[in-house]
Design an enzyme around this catalytic site. Structure first.
Site, PDB file in Angstrom:
ATOM      1  N   ARG A  12     -27.560  11.086 -27.218  1.00  0.00           N
ATOM      2  CA  ARG A  12     -28.756  11.887 -27.333  1.00  0.00           C
ATOM      3  C   ARG A  12     -29.026  12.549 -26.140  1.00  0.00           C
ATOM      4  NH1 ARG A  12     -33.402   8.561 -28.642  1.00  0.00           N
ATOM      5  NH2 ARG A  12     -32.187   6.951 -27.537  1.00  0.00           N
ATOM      6  N   ASN A  63     -31.310   9.044 -32.954  1.00  0.00           N
ATOM      7  CA  ASN A  63     -30.708   8.219 -33.629  1.00  0.00           C
ATOM      8  C   ASN A  63     -31.134   7.888 -35.029  1.00  0.00           C
ATOM      9  OD1 ASN A  63     -29.084   7.841 -31.334  1.00  0.00           O
ATOM     10  ND2 ASN A  63     -30.185   6.138 -30.612  1.00  0.00           N
TER      11      ASN A  63
END
Length: 88
Positions: free
Chosen positions: A15, A33
């Site tokens: 990320r 996520n």
């Protein structure tokens, strides 16, 4: 463009890496996520920049092992800029 990224993409800095790529290309959107172990992203901006980030998403950071990146059309994000969102 909505993206679903699968493989070993959680716990490896994916990320943070993706956020950096999106900012580098000047895109708007977010990344987060998912509880199923995948990463989900929404990116919006110039077509060439979006395509470049999608190509890079297949590689990810060094510790990631991306199996697939699926993309689909989506509405642009509500707010400008790019950010990480909480897991869903």
């Amino acid at each position: 463009m909505a993206l679903a990224i699968t493989g070993r993409v959680q716990g490896v800095g994916y990320r943070w890496w993706f956020e950096g790529q999106a900012r580098r290309y000047g895109l708007d959107g977010w990344v987060r996520n998912r509880r199923d172990g995948s990463v989900e992203a929404l990116v919006s901006g110039p077509r060439a920049a979006v395509q470049a980030v999608i190509r890079r998403a297949h590689d990810g950071p060094p510790a990631a092992r991306v199996e697939a990146v699926r993309s689909s059309q989506a509405e642009a994000p509500e707010a400008p800029g790019f950010r990480r969102k909480p897991t869903i």
